[in-house]
Design a protein around this motif. Structure first.
Motif, short mmCIF file in Angstrom:
data_model
loop_
_atom_site.label_atom_id
_atom_site.label_comp_id
_atom_site.label_asym_id
_atom_site.label_seq_id
_atom_site.Cartn_x
_atom_site.Cartn_y
_atom_site.Cartn_z
N SER A 16 18.34 -58.91 16.06
CA SER A 16 18.78 -59.16 14.69
C SER A 16 18.68 -60.64 14.30
N ARG A 42 22.00 -56.20 9.00
CA ARG A 42 20.92 -56.44 9.97
C ARG A 42 21.40 -56.17 11.40
N VAL A 43 22.61 -56.61 11.69
CA VAL A 43 23.16 -56.40 13.03
C VAL A 43 23.39 -54.91 13.29
N ALA A 46 20.11 -53.14 13.86
CA ALA A 46 19.54 -53.44 15.18
C ALA A 46 20.29 -52.68 16.27
#
Length: 308
Positions: A16, A42-43, A46
């Motif tokens: 990420s 985003r984290v 991922a």
């Protein structure tokens, strides 16, 4: 992605493009940290793509307890009630990201302490504990609680004209025996019936028949047996048949906490069905400190067959 082994925070951080600490803040939803929406998404994306699973022990150390709730079920309490209770408890805990561990047998304090020391559970419950502690039923209990189910059994016999009723009990030490008997006695009192007689129907088959014969010889006015559970009811049915009594013409028999095999008996066993799934869900929410508003116990019902 072709990798093997457990996915770590570092893997998620690398995928990420953020620090390991940021990944930890996002996955643990740390309220003390301000993370932008874009970074958070985003984290999480991922982590999902990599199949990251939060390490339970590490989380337990952070939270002070694991996300495990322990339920102790005493010997003799395994039946439809306990199965439906466990189902509701398990499903409700899962909806709140917790796991259920069920322990069967007597809850020895030393063994329970080992569980506490090993997994630091969020809560430790015992099936029926409130009644083991001498809980006096409030009026709500007589509407849809344990007391109401006991009353349903006695009431069904009374509706069919039985006034002299005996309760048949197990031959082993059961934590709720006296509570069940007390509720049944109070139900009889409310119906204006005489005090219930009581006796044990033991194993093996010959001993059970001897106990039933001795009791009926001494109590010729008893016309119905309200069994502690379906197991005791079926032992009573077999004993009566072995003694040449007709059921229900001579003596009626009603079970409690419906077991599937009661329908296979001759005559088929009339019994009380109890659905405790909602009780399990309420217990789960109480253990987690979540409002249980909107959930209410479901009243039991009579499963009418041929033995009454």
């Amino acid at each position: 992605m072709g990798r093997s082994g457990r996915v770590t925070l570092s893997d998620v951080a690398k995928a990420s493009g953020v620090s390991r600490a940021t990944v930890s803040f996002v996955l643990n939803d740390d309220p003390r940290q301000t993370i932008s929406v874009a970074t958070r998404e985003r984290v999480l994306e991922a982590a999902q793509d990599l199949g990251y699973v939060v390490h339970g022990i590490a989380r337990a150390l952070r939270e002070g307890s694991s996300r495990v709730v322990v339920l102790n079920v005493d010997w003799g309490m395994e039946g439809n009630f306990s199965r439906s209770y466990v189902r509701g408890l398990d499903e409700e805990l899962a909806e709140h990201d917790h796991l259920l561990l069920v322990r069967h047998g007597h809850a020895i304090p030393e063994a329970t302490q080992k569980v506490l020391d090993t997994i630091t559970p969020r809560a430790v419950l015992r099936l029926g504990e409130v009644y083991m502690q001498g809980h006096e039923p409030i009026e709500e209990d007589w509407e849809s609680g344990f007391a109401a189910n006991a009353a349903l059994q006695i009431g069904h016999l009374a509706e069919r004209g039985h006034t002299r009723i005996a309760m048949t009990l197990p031959d082993y030490d059961f934590p709720l025996t006296e509570t069940r008997l007390a509720f049944a006695q109070e139900a009889a009192r409310r119906l204006g019936l005489p005090l219930l007689e009581r006796f044990v129907v033991p194993r093996p088959r010959e001993a059970g028949a001897a106990a039933v014969e001795a009791f009926l010889t001494a109590h010729k006015d008893v016309t119905a047996l309200a069994a502690f559970d379906d197991d005791i009811a079926l032992r009573s049915l077999v004993a009566l048949r072995d003694l040449g009594h007709r059921v229900p013409e001579d003596v009626a028999v009603i079970g409690f906490d419906e077991a599937e095999y009661g329908s296979l008996a001759t005559p088929a066993l009339t019994t009380i069905h109890i659905d405790a799934e909602i009780l399990g869900r309420i217990a789960a929410r109480n253990a987690l400190g979540i409002d249980s508003g909107g959930l209410a116990p479901v009243a039991g019902r009579v499963v009418v067959r041929a033995s009454v």
